[in-house]
Write an enzyme that holds these catalytic residues in place. Structure first.
Site, short mmCIF file in Angstrom:
data_model
loop_
_atom_site.label_atom_id
_atom_site.label_comp_id
_atom_site.label_asym_id
_atom_site.label_seq_id
_atom_site.Cartn_x
_atom_site.Cartn_y
_atom_site.Cartn_z
N THR A 443 -35.93 -51.81 71.29
CA THR A 443 -35.00 -52.08 72.37
C THR A 443 -35.02 -53.82 72.64
OG1 THR A 443 -36.89 -52.20 74.22
CG2 THR A 443 -35.84 -49.97 73.37
N CYS A 444 -34.27 -54.06 73.65
CA CYS A 444 -34.44 -55.83 73.78
C CYS A 444 -34.56 -55.50 75.37
CB CYS A 444 -32.83 -56.29 73.79
SG CYS A 444 -32.67 -56.62 71.94
N SER A 445 -35.50 -54.64 75.88
CA SER A 445 -36.09 -54.65 77.20
C SER A 445 -37.42 -55.17 77.54
CB SER A 445 -36.04 -53.15 77.47
OG SER A 445 -36.60 -52.80 78.91
#
Length: 643
Positions: A443-445
């Site tokens: 993810t890019c979280s």
């Protein structure tokens, strides 16, 4: 008050002359992709009607909603998802950029509308207020000058009416903007950008940019030679950057990093136009490299989401054709399928199969996927770790709501909960595929609810497929050729910084069969599946005896057949040498175990060689034995023939 009037007129003229500051800020932030530069060339003339309509629909869904006591400008109902129809990729890009610009300056634009008397207007319903705000932003960006008429498109009635209405009141609007600047002592329009957005855009403008090499079209060596001829010097790392320099990424051997100051200049090179170098956020390169390290020759891979075509193409390049297939889920329309096929063909990618089903709709026993050994799961996430949100939305086809979240600096608890639940369902579904041996989750979280907690809940669910071995976490390995430094955790995490976006990578791999506490039946089934026991089955002992008799007969008749070499249960290529460690152990400890384990693998391979040699010697002994049997048979014949 002549002095005040003079100041007001002066400020009014400043507004007319200086409103281009907004576009200049935007240009410096992006440092210009090819499409971005095209926008800056035409934006002073305005846009086609369809761009305004799409931008208004996007803005309607992301504008800041205020409490009723403070709501002076009403935007109508935005409960329904807008239907967007873009003429091409350029129109899509400028529509999103126009909507985001309106969001950044929403408070200022509303104040101009109210102060100038342009709003409210009985002839403009609340449902068209978004269009009014978007077109007002564009009007001041053109220094309140007339918009160019675009003949290639059918005019949209609402756009034409609001455009004429605003232009007829341009002087009042410009004066209202001048009063706002005096009121807030604003030296430039940039003063009205919220601080969180301003800091984000400053960081974006300074971020190095990453490109990966399409080795279907050019080699790393040729790229380096080409860059050297253009005056660029290779350095060891980002910290050594000067102006005309670049570096090979520390994690991915086919990824190059350049200073942000070179972006506009380099994107004009033929290397980019010919799809030899591809611009993409590093987080996606980390994901595909960690998946590649888990694959054997001939293994297939499932990419759970379409996302960016660049991610799929990079995976294809790393697989280097061969016998592998990359299955891509969620390509719903035939138009999208044709578009992707044309793109992949131009890039030289031939080993990609597009599936209409969403990943969650795929059956784990689907016959098409029986050779798939790895699932690459890049779920929709909050995305607040990305360096350039606009590029992320455009390239990954993500929800424009990310712009609103970025604007307010956080994601609401309700939205985060919905995203985490969807991510967990997808990861649990991935665990059900019997033949799959590993899953890469990325993810890019920046939120643990979308990262560590999702992985932990999935592992605790106990879902491993029918009779499948349980999964366990292993440290991601990105490339055998890289000089990557290990993370100190079992997960790979990068926080958003001045040199890269933030991302999260977790690798789940099935545990290998062990002779301890595993029923004999399951061991035989696993070995038979791997082709290690020549399809020996517990339930067919008579058939097994017949096969043994047949093998003896073949030996007697002199058939020299080499035995099938057994594959080691654990894949032994350098790209997959990892330590099996519990979650709490550090990756650095794991790396120290690589050396002895590699040695053990080497010893195992030597054992196979010796064993094969021994089998060969045993087979050689069959020859004299067969000859002896033949001599005895001849003597018996002679004895019978003699009187």
């Amino acid at each position: 008050m002549p002095g005040s009037k003079s100041n007001l007129v002066s400020s009014h003229e400043d507004v007319i002359n200086d409103t281009s500051d907004l576009s200049e800020i935007k240009i410096s932030d992006e440092k210009g992709s090819v499409a971005k530069r095209t926008v800056t060339l035409i934006e002073k003339d305005g846009y086609p009607d369809s761009v305004y309509m799409n931008a208004a629909k996007i803005f309607q869904g992301i504008h800041t909603e205020k409490s009723k006591d403070k709501m002076l400008v009403r935007y109508g109902d935005n409960s329904e998802s807008p239907v967007l129809a873009f003429k091409d990729e350029h129109s899509r890009r400028v529509s999103y950029e126009l909507a985001f610009s309106a969001l950044k300056y929403q408070d200022l634009l509303e104040e101009i509308l109210l102060d100038s008397g342009v709003y409210p207007c009985q002839s403009i319903p609340d449902e068209l207020t978004s269009l009014l705000v978007v077109m007002l932003y564009d009007l001041q960006d053109r220094k309140f000058e007339a918009r160019k008429i675009f003949d290639e498109e059918e005019p949209v009635e609402e756009v034409q009416e609001i455009g004429h209405y605003l232009y007829s009141r341009r002087t009042k609007a410009a004066a209202a903007l001048a009063r706002c600047r005096i009121k807030y002592d604003a030296l430039s329009i940039e003063h009205f950008v919220p601080e969180t957005i301003w800091k984000q855009e400053q960081r974006v403008s300074a971020l190095p940019f990453y490109v990966w090499i399409n080795t279907f079209k050019i080699s790393l060596e040729d790229v380096i030679r080409d860059l050297e001829t253009k005056g660029l010097t290779k350095v060891e790392s980002v910290s050594d950057f000067d102006h005309y320099t670049y570096a090979v990424d520390q994690h991915c051997h086919d990824v190059l990093v350049f200073p942000s100051s070179l972006k506009e200049e380099l994107l004009n090179l033929d290397l980019f136009a010919d799809c030899k170098l591809l611009l993409q956020d590093k987080s996606r390169s980390l994901a595909v490299h960690s998946a590649q390290a888990l694959l054997n020759a001939g293994d297939d891979i499932i990419v759970a989401h379409t996302g960016s075509y660049l991610t799929i193409a990079h995976m294809s390049v790393l697989r280097n054709h061969g016998m592998s297939t990359i299955f891509v889920c969620g390509v719903k329309s035939s138009a999208k399928e044709e578009e992707l096929r044309n793109i992949f063909s131009h890039m030289g990618c031939e080993n990609i199969q597009l599936l209409h089903e969403d990943f969650i709709e795929l059956e784990p026993t689907d016959r098409r996927l029986q050779k798939a050994k790895v699932i690459l799961l890049l779920p929709q996430c909050s995305g607040l770790g990305v360096g350039n949100p606009m590029e992320f939305i455009l390239s990954e086809h993500r929800d424009a709501g990310l712009l609103r979240d970025l604007f307010q600096g956080f994601v609401s608890e309700d939205k985060l909960s919905i995203l985490a639940e969807r991510q967990l369902n997808e990861l649990i579904h991935a665990l059900k595929f019997n033949k799959v041996q590993a899953i890469v989750y990325c993810t890019c979280s920046v939120y643990p609810q979308e990262n560590e907690l999702v992985v932990k809940k999935a592992l605790e669910s106990g879902v491993e497929g029918d009779k499948g071995q349980p999964y366990r976490l292993i440290p991601p390995v990105f490339s055998t050729c890289s000089n990557s430094e290990a993370s100190t955790e079992i997960f790979f995490k990068m926080e958003p910084s001045e040199i890269s976006s933030g991302c999260f990578v977790a690798v789940l791999e099935r545990e290998k069969y062990s002779s301890k506490k595993v029923p004999a039946k399951d061991i035989l089934a696993y070995a038979a599946e791997k082709g290690l026991l020549d399809s020996i089955s517990e339930e067919k002992p008579k058939e097994e005896k017949k096969q043994k008799v047949k093998r003896r007969k073949r030996n007697v008749t002199g058939t020299d057949r080499k035995p099938k070499a057994a594959e080691p249960l654990h894949h032994q290529t350098g790209a997959r040498v990892k330590a099996e460690v519990p979650v709490s152990k550090a990756v650095s400890d794991t790396q120290q175990k690589h050396v002895p384990r590699t040695k053990a693998v080497s010893d195992t391979e030597k054992h196979h060689v010796c064993r094969t040699k021994a089998v060969s010697k045993t087979q050689q002994k069959h020859v004299p034995r067969t000859k002896a049997v033949s001599d005895i048979q001849q003597k018996n014949v002679q004895n019978k023939s003699s009187p």
